[in-house]
Enzyme design. Structure first.
Site, short mmCIF file in Angstrom:
data_model
loop_
_atom_site.label_atom_id
_atom_site.label_comp_id
_atom_site.label_asym_id
_atom_site.label_seq_id
_atom_site.Cartn_x
_atom_site.Cartn_y
_atom_site.Cartn_z
CG ASN A 3 -1.99 -1.08 1.06
OD1 ASN A 3 -2.58 -1.25 0.00
ND2 ASN A 3 -2.16 -1.88 2.11
CB ILE A 10 11.72 -7.18 -2.66
CG1 ILE A 10 10.81 -6.38 -1.71
CG2 ILE A 10 13.19 -7.09 -2.25
CD1 ILE A 10 10.92 -4.86 -1.82
CB THR A 11 15.08 -6.34 -7.39
OG1 THR A 11 14.16 -5.48 -8.06
CG2 THR A 11 16.05 -6.94 -8.39
CD GLU A 28 16.67 2.41 -8.01
OE1 GLU A 28 17.24 3.48 -7.74
OE2 GLU A 28 17.28 1.34 -8.22
CB THR A 35 6.38 6.85 -11.01
OG1 THR A 35 5.99 7.96 -10.20
CG2 THR A 35 5.87 5.55 -10.40
C1 LIG Z 1 10.25 -4.78 -11.53
C2 LIG Z 1 10.23 -3.96 -10.29
C3 LIG Z 1 11.28 -4.04 -9.41
C4 LIG Z 1 11.25 -3.28 -8.21
N1 LIG Z 1 12.26 -3.45 -7.30
C5 LIG Z 1 12.14 -2.86 -6.07
C6 LIG Z 1 13.10 -3.14 -5.04
O1 LIG Z 1 14.08 -3.88 -5.25
N2 LIG Z 1 12.91 -2.59 -3.82
C7 LIG Z 1 11.86 -1.76 -3.54
O2 LIG Z 1 11.76 -1.30 -2.41
N3 LIG Z 1 10.94 -1.48 -4.50
C8 LIG Z 1 11.05 -2.01 -5.75
N4 LIG Z 1 10.11 -1.74 -6.72
C9 LIG Z 1 8.98 -0.87 -6.39
C10 LIG Z 1 8.96 0.45 -7.15
O3 LIG Z 1 9.93 1.31 -6.65
C11 LIG Z 1 7.51 0.99 -7.04
O4 LIG Z 1 6.72 0.18 -7.88
C12 LIG Z 1 7.41 2.43 -7.45
O5 LIG Z 1 8.07 3.26 -6.52
C13 LIG Z 1 5.96 2.89 -7.60
O6 LIG Z 1 5.17 2.51 -6.53
P1 LIG Z 1 3.77 1.77 -6.77
O7 LIG Z 1 4.02 0.66 -7.72
O8 LIG Z 1 3.17 1.44 -5.48
O9 LIG Z 1 2.87 2.84 -7.53
P2 LIG Z 1 1.94 4.00 -6.81
O10 LIG Z 1 2.75 4.74 -5.82
O11 LIG Z 1 0.67 3.36 -6.35
O12 LIG Z 1 1.65 4.91 -8.06
C14 LIG Z 1 0.59 4.66 -9.01
C15 LIG Z 1 0.54 5.85 -9.95
O13 LIG Z 1 0.22 7.05 -9.23
C16 LIG Z 1 1.21 8.03 -9.46
N5 LIG Z 1 1.40 8.84 -8.25
C17 LIG Z 1 1.59 8.43 -6.97
N6 LIG Z 1 1.74 9.48 -6.15
C18 LIG Z 1 1.65 10.59 -6.93
C19 LIG Z 1 1.75 11.99 -6.68
N7 LIG Z 1 1.97 12.48 -5.45
N8 LIG Z 1 1.61 12.85 -7.73
C20 LIG Z 1 1.40 12.38 -8.98
N9 LIG Z 1 1.31 11.06 -9.28
C21 LIG Z 1 1.44 10.19 -8.27
C22 LIG Z 1 2.47 7.24 -9.80
O14 LIG Z 1 3.38 8.05 -10.52
C23 LIG Z 1 1.89 6.12 -10.64
O15 LIG Z 1 1.68 6.56 -11.96
C24 LIG Z 1 10.16 -2.43 -7.93
C25 LIG Z 1 9.11 -2.34 -8.88
C26 LIG Z 1 9.13 -3.08 -10.02
C27 LIG Z 1 7.96 -2.98 -10.97
#
Ligand SMILES: Cc1cc2nc3c(=O)[nH]c(=O)nc-3n(C[C@H](O)[C@H](O)[C@H](O)COP(=O)(O)OP(=O)(O)OC[C@H]3O[C@@H](n4cnc5c(N)ncnc54)[C@H](O)[C@@H]3O)c2cc1C
Length: 369
Positions: free
Chosen positions: A119, A147-148, A353, A355
């Site tokens: 979340n 988590i990678t 890392e 969006t």
């Molecule tokens: C293949 C993969 C590997 C990963 N590896 C790691 C890892 O090793 N360790 C780790 O900790 N994480 C990891 N991640 C997590 C990654 O960092 C998150 O997916 C990313 O930070 C986005 O979070 P979320 O997916 O929850 O999207 P959300 O935060 O739910 O975002 C959904 C959408 O809303 C937008 N949004 C959210 N807040 C705002 C705002 N304030 N203003 C405008 N737009 C907004 C976002 O830009 C996005 O378009 C990984 C993700 C993937 C897909």
């Protein structure tokens, strides 16, 4: 010379297996031990801790060369170097550095870094995974996701909440080793791209961590994570650059070989202008990345510059690989040619890392200061 080393490694040990690993979502753990022999697993780690002792220019080139061949492996090498090792290198105490960095640098151990939760992705400061102090130990409970190397890692840096929700200084970083009771991997994600980079949930169920596995002060976890991401974003920008260059080169060569209307398609202005746009964007991305790398090497604050490099280069990777598929026409839509994979892999770069939207928030905050 360093680019050549990374290139030779990628050509010999990655290229022949790229599509097989992608199709089967195989995470080639043994490859990372081999990468360690080539000095690719401890790129930024000083030699006194068993690393290669290189700087960000070299690091960018290494990630770029690997990602030209396979974005998944580029992503895993970047997560290992910048996130797990990078966190321990910047914030670990001397005994933690001596204990973990040599194993990470040699590739004997694979590292992971766990911040994101189901979340709380962009809103990482609102994490729910808790660490509660009991005597000389911390008890971790909660779930991390995306988590990678969540399953295959030997050591993981975990940022968990140690204070009140929504308060500043409410999280702390810990080092957790594989096999610690209460630590387990959850679901493995079935992804669009980056399919041979393992991505899983990580579950903490009364997982007890000795206090000497804590990094830095209690409450400093989020601040540390943001600093680690400042460097990590340069590596995701380099990953994007490698994908964009790989897709561009494939499209460039194809456009000279593919004949329609009795001439190479490169002779059509519609195609050559696409190639011109692709080449220009790649060049601009590279300059932004090298600017961020230069500032990082000099020890300057790179928050704005790494966010700019990551934001721009990742969007370039998506648009260049999209154009590459278009230049290949129907063949680009098949797995017989490399561009469909660049296209799928590129999309992660605008998400992981932070969006693109979050990068813009970071950049806007810096320019409005
Ligand atoms: C293949 C993969 C590997 C990963 N590896 C790691 C890892 O090793 N360790 C780790 O900790 N994480 C990891 N991640 C997590 C990654 O960092 C998150 O997916 C990313 O930070 C986005 O979070 P979320 O997916 O929850 O999207 P959300 O935060 O739910 O975002 C959904 C959408 O809303 C937008 N949004 C959210 N807040 C705002 C705002 N304030 N203003 C405008 N737009 C907004 C976002 O830009 C996005 O378009 C990984 C993700 C993937 C897909």
């Amino acid at each position: 010379m360093i680019s050549e080393t990374a290139k030779n490694f990628a050509e010999k040990y990655i290229r022949p297996y790229v599509m097989e690993w992608d199709e089967t979502q195989h995470f080639p753990a043994d490859l990372f031990r081999k990468a360690g022999e080539f000095g690719l697993m401890g790129v930024l780690i000083p030699e006194e801790y068993g690393g290669s002792g290189l700087g960000y220019f070299e690091y960018v080139r290494i990630i770029e060369e690997i990602s030209k061949v396979c974005g998944s492996i580029g992503l895993s090498v970047a997560a290992h170097n910048s996130l797990c090792s990078g966190h321990i290198m910047q914030f670990g105490d001397e005994s933690q550095k001596l204990k973990y960095l040599p194993k990470l640098a040699s590739g004997e151990w694979i590292g992971a870094w766990a911040l994101t939760e189901p979340n709380t992705g962009s809103d990482a400061g609102n994490m729910k995974c808790m660490a509660v102090k009991e005597g000389s130990e911390w008890v971790l409970n909660g779930t991390k996701c995306w988590i990678t190397h969540g399953n295959s890692s030997d050591v993981m840096v975990v940022i968990a909440r140690t204070g009140e929700a929504r308060k500043s200084h409410n999280s702390t970083a810990f080092i957790v080793e594989r096999g610690t009771p209460g630590l387990s991997a959850g679901k493995k994600e079935n992804k669009l791209g980056m399919r041979s980079s393992e991505t899983t949930e990580v579950i903490f169920d009364n997982c007890r961590i000795p206090d000497n596995q804590r990094m830095g002060d209690v409450g400093d976890g989020f601040h540390q994570a943001m600093k680690v991401l400042d460097g990590g974003r340069i590596s995701i920008a380099a990953l994007s650059l490698g994908i964009a260059k790989g897709a561009f080169l494939a499209a460039l060569n194809y456009s000279k070989e593919r004949y329609q209307f009795d001439q190479p398609i490169a002779h059509f202005q519609g195609i050559s202008f696409k190639l011109a746009d692709m080449a220009t964007k790649i060049e601009a991305a590279e300059l932004l990345i090298m600017q961020a790398a230069d500032k990082k090497n000099r020890g300057e604050n790179v928050t704005k510059f790494s966010a700019m490099a990551k934001y721009y280069a990742s969007e370039v990777a998506v648009s260049v690989s999209n154009d590459a598929v278009q230049i290949f026409g129907g063949y680009g839509y098949t797995k017989e040619f490399p561009v469909e994979k660049y296209y799928r892999d590129s999309k992660l770069c605008t998400i992981g890392e932070g969006t693109s939207e979050i990068q813009k928030i970071v950049i806007a905050r810096e320019v409005l200061r």
